[in-house]
Scaffold this motif. Structure first.
Motif, PDB file in Angstrom:
ATOM      1  N   SER A 361       3.877 -18.358 -37.578  1.00 56.53           N
ATOM      2  CA  SER A 361       2.840 -19.414 -37.423  1.00 56.53           C
ATOM      3  C   SER A 361       2.344 -19.428 -36.013  1.00 56.53           C
ATOM      4  O   SER A 361       1.709 -20.251 -35.553  1.00 56.53           O
ATOM      5  CB  SER A 361       3.484 -20.875 -37.703  1.00 56.53           C
ATOM      6  OG  SER A 361       4.709 -21.095 -36.671  1.00 56.53           O
ATOM      7  N   LYS A 362       2.403 -18.390 -35.260  1.00 63.25           N
ATOM      8  CA  LYS A 362       2.148 -18.018 -33.948  1.00 63.25           C
ATOM      9  C   LYS A 362       1.189 -16.851 -33.818  1.00 63.25           C
ATOM     10  O   LYS A 362       1.483 -15.962 -34.568  1.00 63.25           O
ATOM     11  CB  LYS A 362       3.391 -17.875 -32.881  1.00 63.25           C
ATOM     12  CG  LYS A 362       4.271 -19.017 -32.671  1.00 63.25           C
ATOM     13  CD  LYS A 362       5.449 -18.888 -31.601  1.00 63.25           C
ATOM     14  CE  LYS A 362       6.106 -19.989 -31.625  1.00 63.25           C
ATOM     15  NZ  LYS A 362       7.356 -19.823 -30.787  1.00 63.25           N
ATOM     16  N   PHE A 384       0.559 -22.933 -34.999  1.00 61.78           N
ATOM     17  CA  PHE A 384      -0.264 -23.405 -36.021  1.00 61.78           C
ATOM     18  C   PHE A 384       0.660 -24.043 -36.958  1.00 61.78           C
ATOM     19  O   PHE A 384       1.947 -23.946 -36.764  1.00 61.78           O
ATOM     20  CB  PHE A 384      -1.056 -22.158 -36.753  1.00 61.78           C
ATOM     21  CG  PHE A 384      -2.157 -21.568 -35.888  1.00 61.78           C
ATOM     22  CD1 PHE A 384      -3.426 -22.050 -36.077  1.00 61.78           C
ATOM     23  CD2 PHE A 384      -1.745 -20.600 -35.402  1.00 61.78           C
ATOM     24  CE1 PHE A 384      -4.195 -21.471 -35.273  1.00 61.78           C
ATOM     25  CE2 PHE A 384      -2.837 -19.999 -34.194  1.00 61.78           C
ATOM     26  CZ  PHE A 384      -4.005 -20.490 -34.457  1.00 61.78           C
ATOM     27  N   SER A 385       0.472 -24.658 -38.104  1.00 60.59           N
ATOM     28  CA  SER A 385       1.163 -25.358 -38.797  1.00 60.59           C
ATOM     29  C   SER A 385       1.946 -24.715 -39.848  1.00 60.59           C
ATOM     30  O   SER A 385       2.862 -25.134 -40.485  1.00 60.59           O
ATOM     31  CB  SER A 385       0.118 -26.656 -39.601  1.00 60.59           C
ATOM     32  OG  SER A 385      -0.558 -25.843 -40.288  1.00 60.59           O
ATOM     33  N   SER A 386       1.302 -23.506 -40.104  1.00 66.31           N
ATOM     34  CA  SER A 386       2.164 -22.662 -40.957  1.00 66.31           C
ATOM     35  C   SER A 386       1.780 -21.251 -40.867  1.00 66.31           C
ATOM     36  O   SER A 386       1.126 -20.800 -39.690  1.00 66.31           O
ATOM     37  CB  SER A 386       1.458 -22.932 -42.480  1.00 66.31           C
ATOM     38  OG  SER A 386       0.579 -22.825 -42.767  1.00 66.31           O
ATOM     39  N   ASP A 433      -4.773 -27.545 -34.318  1.00 64.70           N
ATOM     40  CA  ASP A 433      -4.817 -28.454 -35.532  1.00 64.70           C
ATOM     41  C   ASP A 433      -5.714 -27.666 -36.404  1.00 64.70           C
ATOM     42  O   ASP A 433      -6.618 -27.187 -36.230  1.00 64.70           O
ATOM     43  CB  ASP A 433      -5.491 -29.719 -35.093  1.00 64.70           C
ATOM     44  CG  ASP A 433      -4.373 -30.465 -34.151  1.00 64.70           C
ATOM     45  OD1 ASP A 433      -2.944 -30.221 -34.413  1.00 64.70           O
ATOM     46  OD2 ASP A 433      -4.803 -31.465 -33.400  1.00 64.70           O
ATOM     47  N   ALA A 434      -5.550 -28.145 -37.956  1.00 64.96           N
ATOM     48  CA  ALA A 434      -6.242 -27.723 -38.789  1.00 64.96           C
ATOM     49  C   ALA A 434      -7.669 -28.533 -38.966  1.00 64.96           C
ATOM     50  O   ALA A 434      -7.760 -29.607 -38.450  1.00 64.96           O
ATOM     51  CB  ALA A 434      -5.735 -27.826 -40.157  1.00 64.96           C
ATOM     52  N   SER A 435      -8.670 -27.744 -39.113  1.00 65.30           N
ATOM     53  CA  SER A 435     -10.049 -28.429 -39.168  1.00 65.30           C
ATOM     54  C   SER A 435     -10.169 -29.383 -40.500  1.00 65.30           C
ATOM     55  O   SER A 435      -9.435 -29.097 -41.686  1.00 65.30           O
ATOM     56  CB  SER A 435     -11.160 -27.310 -39.231  1.00 65.30           C
ATOM     57  OG  SER A 435     -10.939 -26.533 -40.278  1.00 65.30           O
ATOM     58  N   SER A 436     -10.887 -30.338 -40.285  1.00 66.71           N
ATOM     59  CA  SER A 436     -11.072 -31.027 -41.429  1.00 66.71           C
ATOM     60  C   SER A 436     -12.246 -30.849 -42.224  1.00 66.71           C
ATOM     61  O   SER A 436     -13.256 -30.031 -41.904  1.00 66.71           O
ATOM     62  CB  SER A 436     -11.502 -32.492 -41.095  1.00 66.71           C
ATOM     63  OG  SER A 436     -12.690 -32.522 -40.068  1.00 66.71           O
ATOM     64  N   SER A 437     -12.274 -30.999 -43.651  1.00 67.45           N
ATOM     65  CA  SER A 437     -13.214 -30.434 -44.487  1.00 67.45           C
ATOM     66  C   SER A 437     -13.010 -31.355 -45.848  1.00 67.45           C
ATOM     67  O   SER A 437     -12.013 -31.515 -46.197  1.00 67.45           O
ATOM     68  CB  SER A 437     -13.028 -29.043 -44.858  1.00 67.45           C
ATOM     69  OG  SER A 437     -14.001 -28.490 -45.695  1.00 67.45           O
TER      70      SER A 437
END
Length: 1316
Positions: A361-362, A384-386, A433-437
């Motif tokens: 995740s890096k 990152f988260s995963s 962070d993950a982007s929103s969608s």
């Protein structure tokens, strides 16, 4: 520094017979590329793996499989399953212990054996000779391919409380080493704890070779690396509240190393397998919420998690590696969905030389332009988260954007600060962070940036691993298949200049296009904004234009096409910034590099691009071949089609002789190293990563020179000089890159920019009279300057030698130093260096400057300029260090400054006993005499003559002797001496010099200038100038008898010299001897003049003598011409025979594939020495034999006699063929012979001998026609490989010459004699 990229995943659904049926086992047929699956309901499903023929079928159908049942007793089911290549059938083990051989093609099932306790595991050996089986009772049974039991062993010792009537082992596993000499087992009892032993067995005897310690293994997960180095298994660490640990053992059962899978403690590893090349390790990891297939890669003593594919828990995913393709992973689910995942290794180095290495995740970020840190080291990392599956990087106008697609389906975007501020991030971890969608992106296969706010990707929907994070199967509007998606990105956070933005991004799909075919790759178009190229399976390339919202039609040019699928695709800008265009590069799985619709290399391992321009237009291709050779290729060579000539198909032929002069590659010192990136611009470096993982940075000479010349063309002289010094390049490249004449105009700017006297001194000392770009670096440099630049005339530098590079360049540097650099001791030393290094060295000018410094010191004044100069001693020592001490000493003498000469002698370590007496003697002489003696010592003879002439009449004898010893001084002496008497002496001495040198004409003229008539007559007589002799005799007023006597003597001398015509004139004019004159004219073959004189004096007997002589000569010539005709025919016939036999032998050699041109250098040298002894039918010594036939001297201008004096032709010699041709050419009529022949024909007509004249003309014409035709025929057949017996005949060529009417060749003929 590579990342594992998924570039293709094809899925197929097996149509299972019932809802409860699940897929349990798989097997693979390598020969026919088939997959077999066994289900829980005892059905065998057969499907063909995707290939170039059926990939479209795989992508569109869900029933591309064959189903066959296995008839078993009720309650019996399949427990083990594999494919036997030698039997071309499946081996099936059941719970009741049956061993079935199932022939899929014939649908025939044969029972080949039965074991007690049921079959728990079976595994054929790698060579297929043996089959290993483990039963439910823990028995290891090894059978041959004829189903004979080789041996039987017990897997593990059973506890005492175990019921032996029932199967005791719940699961077992066998794994063979790659060479089949050993196999390893691991079994699990129903009742025992997780502590088990891993055991290694010998193949042939079944002896236990080694066993591990009893450890808490997780199940029976086990796999032996095909290369045999490691055995992989899994430890269960739940008791220690830790996640599972993948552990590696050696063959002796000792634990070697391990790593954690970084999951929760309840995670479970169920399957663990190596790929066929032993570099990737994959595992199925089951957790509470999902299952995943993880792929690790080992490098630099670290295990990287490179890929993770997630599935739902209900799918129960399993996998297998393709047996022969190391980067193809086949996954299947319990529900029968089969997915073939194809991966490629892509470089982790981006266009701006930034390394972004994926590890779980890096992302490990390292700008290679700052530091070469091999992973797992890094400058900073992004968290990152995963697990990260794919990344896309964008860098332009100091913007650095990163997009990452994660295994949980999230799309993350981060804007990084400018590259020059990254040093501040050292050791930090940035969380992204993950982007929103509002919409689902699907599972991305390809992802690129179109612009700073637009992404373009290819994703798929409807597969098990994509359904995990996308839509649920119950969705009514569920998408299925592949889609090209354009995604717009917006950031809600305000961007702070110099800082990164890792959150607040919103992603929105603005365009979504369904795709019919399989997309192999995406690449942005660098020459058009928001445009990209899409490569479909098969190599078809289309352009995507967002504004149109559709895929562009067929490519506009043939350059945008590939002949096969290329997983590695790049589009780069080429050309000038004003007219750049995209050029497509693609590398396929077979190592073929496609460029511009053509294949330029068939053995490419990796490639990258280099640009030395600010607009990043690509100038060079960096290519590493499978033979570990590194090529640096000019893009212009690719565009101009010069690759085959310059780079010889990128194959090293091993030609040692040519390798020294024309080596255009670099041998990579470590096998298997790959090009992972370059450092653009002035850095000009290529970064290689070896198979061990370490990084190496090299500076190819070609790239370094290209960057230096690029800097010089842009007038960045300081940057160019620094690169020259850093890379130890010859300094002359600064001067020669556009021609040294052009550099003269830039010398002042060069000095101003460099502004370092030490650097300038180093540059000055390196200049030499050699164009380095045409000698040392001719194979590396393509001159960028126009040709006219070399013709620039240095008009501003008057007094310099425009043909002398060193002197002109150093003069321009010296003037620039004087004008631009403030006065200082260092500047003065640098100026002295330019004088000392001139060609020839300007030592006298340098000493003049030192003399001025010395005078300033002697005056002792407090002039502030004094501090701006070094001491005279320091300056003199500097000059002596740069120059030959003897030359400096002589130059100081040449200044006639004896005190300066003494100082130079002392500082050059001379013995005072050697120079002091000489200098003291000079000091006592008068000035002119002192200077004369110094000039004589220095061999300055003109100056010495001037000084001795000025010394007075007392030294006239010395002056005359100096001129006699140095005759080139006579003209200057005549100017300096004004006394007429002395001038005559000088002229007479000069004439004597000419006589000694055998220059009698000049001697005679010189003697006449000083009235030396006797010597003038001797000089004229010595050179054979009879008219001059008779003229001077008149000046001497000789008597008549003396004149006649002199004339007779001259006649005899001229006859001896072979000049009977001139002797005849003297005999007639001065001696009055008509008979002797006519005889001499006949000897000279001047027939018309002989008849004129005879008729003038009306002497019938003399006329008769001329007539008899002319008839005799005509008869002789007729005989010679007839003999010549015969020789021409013989020579030509022999030549045609020799030529024909040589062509036949050459054809035979070619048919046997033994042509000498196909041999290497060493063999060719041996063959040429062998051929040199053969006859003229080989080409081995043609050049040498042709050169060995030298032209003989003509005898009286007669062609036939000239031929007679030639060397003999040796039949069968290597040079016979060329010798024959040379002899034919040498038989031509010379111009002198034609004049004699024409004069003889006229004389015969005058004498009334017309018939004889006609016969002579016919014979001569026939000979000349035959000789010319034979030569023409030989010249026509020399370059041809065949001879036409009908066309190549002497008669045909004679007729051609007659028809051409070559009047110039037959100008000697008389037209009246042609009518007969």
């Amino acid at each position: 520094m590579n990342n594992l990229k998924l570039y293709s995943d094809l899925s197929l659904n097996l149509e299972l017979r019932s809802a409860e049926e699940v897929v349990s086992f798989s097997a693979f047929d390598i020969e026919r590329n088939r997959l077999f699956f066994a289900s829980s309901d005892n059905f065998i499903y057969t499907t063909q793996l995707p290939s170039s023929q059926n990939e479209r079928v795989w992508g569109k159908t869900s029933s591309y499989s064959k189903v066959e049942p296995i008839d078993l007793e009720p309650g019996d089911f399949i427990t083990a399953f594999d494919y036997l290549m030698e039997k071309e059938a499946l081996i099936v083990g059941t719970s009741s212990g049956l061993l079935l051989l199932h022939n899929v093609d014939d649908n025939v099932i044969e029972v080949v054996g039965r074991v007690e306790g049921g079959v728990k595991c079976l595994s054929p050996s790698p060579d297929g000779d043996l089959l290993g089986i483990i039963t439910g009772f823990g028995q290891i049974v090894v059978m041959t391919h004829d189903w004979d039991v080789l041996y039987e062993n017990t897997l593990d010792d059973l506890p005492e409380d175990v019921d032996l009537s029932e199967p005791t082992f719940s699961s077992c596993y066998i794994s063979w080493r790659g060479d089949g000499k050993y196999f390893v087992t691991l079994g699990e009892l129903h009742t025992s704890s997780s502590h088990k032993k891993l055991k290694v067995w010998e193949r042939d005897t079944g002896t236990l070779h080694a066993a591990s310690e009893s450890k808490a293994f997780m199940g029976t997960v086990l796999d032996w690396m095909p290369s045999g180095a490691k055995i992989a298994s899994v430890y269960d660490k739940k008791v220690e509240n830790k996640c599972p640990l993948i552990v590696f053992f050696e063959r002796n059962g000792l634990e070697r190393s391990s790593f954690s899978i970084n999951e929760l403690t309840d995670a479970k590893v169920e399957i663990l397998k190596w790929n066929c090349s032993s570099d990737l390790l994959a595992a199925v990891v089951r957790s509470e919420t999902f299952d995943s297939v993880k792929i690790w890669f080992f490098s630099n003593n670290h295990w990287y998690l490179k890929q993770e594919i997630r599935y739902s828990r209900e799918d129960g995913v399993k996998f297998m590696w393709h047996p022969t393709k190391p980067l193809q992973l086949i996954c299947w689910t319990l529900g029968g969905e089969v997915t073939v995942n194809s991966f490629v290794w892509v470089t982790a180095v981006m266009e701006n030389s930034t390394a972004l290495v994926i590890d779980e995740s890096k992302i490990l970020a390292t700008p290679l332009s700052l530091s070469l840190m091999p992973p797992p080291m890094y400058l900073f990392n992004l968290k990152f988260s995963s697990t990260i599956r794919d990344i896309a990087f964008y860098t332009k106008n100091s913007k650095n954007l990163l997009a990452a697609f994660l295994s949980d389906g999230c799309l993350c975007v981060a804007e990084l600060p400018p590259l020059d501020t990254w040093e501040e991030l050292e050791g930090k971890e940035l969380s992204v962070d993950a982007s929103s969608s509002e919409t689902i992106f699907g599972s991305f296969v390809h992802l690129i940036w179109l612009d700073a706010h637009i992404l373009l990707g290819v994703s798929h929907f409807g597969f098990s691993h994509s359904n995990y994070f996308s839509q649920t199967p119950s969705s009514k509007d569920m998408l299925h298949g592949y889609y090209l998606q354009e995604i717009e990105l917006l950031c809600s956070e305000d961007h702070v200049p110099g800082l990164g933005t890792c959150s607040g991004w919103h992603a929105k799909i603005t365009n979504q296009i369904p795709l019919d075919g399989l997309v192999i790759g995406l690449a942005p178009n660098p020459t058009k904004k928001c445009s990209a190229f899409v490569q479909f399976d098969g190599g078809k390339v289309f352009e995507y234009i967002p504004n149109l919202g559709i895929m562009g039609g067929a490519p506009k040019t043939e350059d945008m096409s590939l002949s096969s699928s290329c997983p590695w695709m790049s589009v780069v800008p080429v050309g000038d910034s004003g007219s750049s265009r995209p050029l497509l590069f693609g590398l396929d799985d077979n190592g073929r590099l496609h460029v511009g619709g053509k294949i330029i290399c068939n053995n490419c391992r990796s490639f990258s691009f280099y640009s030395n321009s600010a607009d990043l237009a690509i100038t060079h291709l960096i290519l590493a071949t499978k033979q570990d050779l590194l090529f640096v290729i000019d893009i212009d060579d690719i565009l101009d089609g010069k690759l085959e000539v310059k780079y010889e198909n990128f194959i090293h032929a091993g030609n040692k002789r040519r390798e020294e002069d024309n080596r255009n590659f670099i041998t990579i010192w470590e096998r298997g190293a790959k090009v992972i990136g370059v450092l653009h611009g002035d850095e000009a470096a290529v970064i290689l990563q070896t198979a061990r993982g370490n990084l190496e940075c090299i500076y190819p000479r070609k790239l370094v020179l290209a960057s230096i010349i690029n800097a010089l063309v842009q007038s960045r002289f300081r940057d160019g000089l620094l690169m020259v010094r850093r890379h130890r390049i010859d300094f002359n490249v600064i001067v020669d890159h556009c021609g040294w004449q052009a550099f003269l105009q830039s010398a002042a700017e060069f000095v101003r920019q460099v502004n370092n006297l030490s650097y300038i001194t180093e540059f000055v000392c390196s200049i030499k009279n050699e164009t380095i770009t045409e000698t040392l670096y001719k194979n590396y440099i393509s001159l960028l300057c126009p040709r006219e630049a070399k013709d620039v005339q240095a008009g501003d530098f008057k007094g310099s030698n425009n043909n002398n590079k060193v002197s002109s360049v150093l003069m321009s540097i010296r003037k620039a130093l004087e004008e631009l650099v403030p006065e200082s001791p260092a500047r003065e030393l640098c100026i002295l260096t330019t004088l000392a290094r001139s060609d020839p060295p300007a030592l006298e000018e340098a000493l003049e400057r030192i003399k001025l410094i010395r005078e300033m010191e002697l005056l002792g004044s407090d002039d502030p300029r004094r501090k701006s100069y070094p001491s005279a001693e320091e300056a003199l020592k500097h000059l002596l260090w740069l120059s030959d001490s003897e030359a400096v000493y002589e130059a100081s003498l040449g200044l006639y400054d004896l005190h300066l000469a003494a100082i130079v002698a002392l500082n050059s370590q001379r013995d005072p006993k050697e120079f002091l007496p000489f200098l003291q003697e000079l000091e006592r002489m008068p000035v002119h005499l002192m200077r004369y003696n110094i000039d004589i010592r220095l061999r300055r003879y003109e100056s010495a003559l001037k000084h001795i002439a000025s010394a007075g009449d007392a030294y006239y004898a010395d002056c005359l002797n100096l001129m006699k010893e140095n005759p080139q001084l006579f003209p200057l002496g005549l100017q300096l001496i004004t006394d007429p008497a002395k001038k005559k002496e000088v002229l007479e001495a000069w004439g004597d010099h000419f006589s000694d040198e055998k220059c009698f004409e000049d001697a005679a003229t010189t003697y006449l200038c000083c009235s030396g008539l006797e010597k003038a007559l001797k000089a004229y007589r010595a050179c054979g100038n009879w008219s001059g002799v008779m003229t001077v005799a008149g000046l001497l007023k000789l008597g008549k008898e003396e004149i006649v006597q002199l004339a007779h003597e001259l006649c005899e001398e001229l006859q001896a010299l072979g000049k009977p015509g001139e002797a005849a004139k003297i005999a007639l004019d001065y001696c009055g001897d008509v008979k002797s004159a006519i005889n001499l004219l006949v000897s000279a073959r001047d027939w018309e003049e002989a008849l004129r004189v005879a008729f003038m004096h009306r002497c019938d007997d003399l006329i008769s003598e001329v007539q008899n002589a002319s008839l005799e000569c005509a008869t002789l010539l007729i005989g010679e011409y007839e003999e010549g005709l015969e020789k021409v025919g013989k020579y030509l016939a022999r030549y045609l025979a020799v030529r024909q036999r040589r062509l036949l032998l050459a054809a035979k050699l070619q048919s046997e594939d033994r042509s000498i041109n196909d041999l290497d250098d060493d063999t060719a040298s041996e063959a040429s020495s062998s051929f040199s002894g053969m006859s003229a039918y080989t080409t081995g010594t043609r050049k040498g034999s042709a050169a060995s036939i030298s032209s003989s001297t003509a005898s009286k201008g007669r062609g036939m006699r000239r031929q007679r004096n030639r060397g003999k032709i040796r039949a069968g010699s290597p040079g016979e063929e060329m010798a024959l041709v040379e002899h034919l050419k040498g038989m031509y009529l010379t111009p002198g012979a034609e004049r004699e022949l024409k004069s003889l024909l006229v004389s015969l007509v005058i004498l009334g001998k017309e018939e004889m004249a006609k016969k002579l003309q016919r014979t001569g014409e026939a000979f000349q026609l035959s000789q010319m035709a034979a030569v023409k025929l030989a010249e026509d057949t020399m370059p041809n490989d065949n001879i036409d017996e009908y066309a190549h005949t002497l008669e045909n060529y004679i007729q051609k010459l007659r028809n051409e009417q070559q009047s110039d060749a037959f100008v000697w003929r008389s037209k009246v004699l042609l009518s007969s």
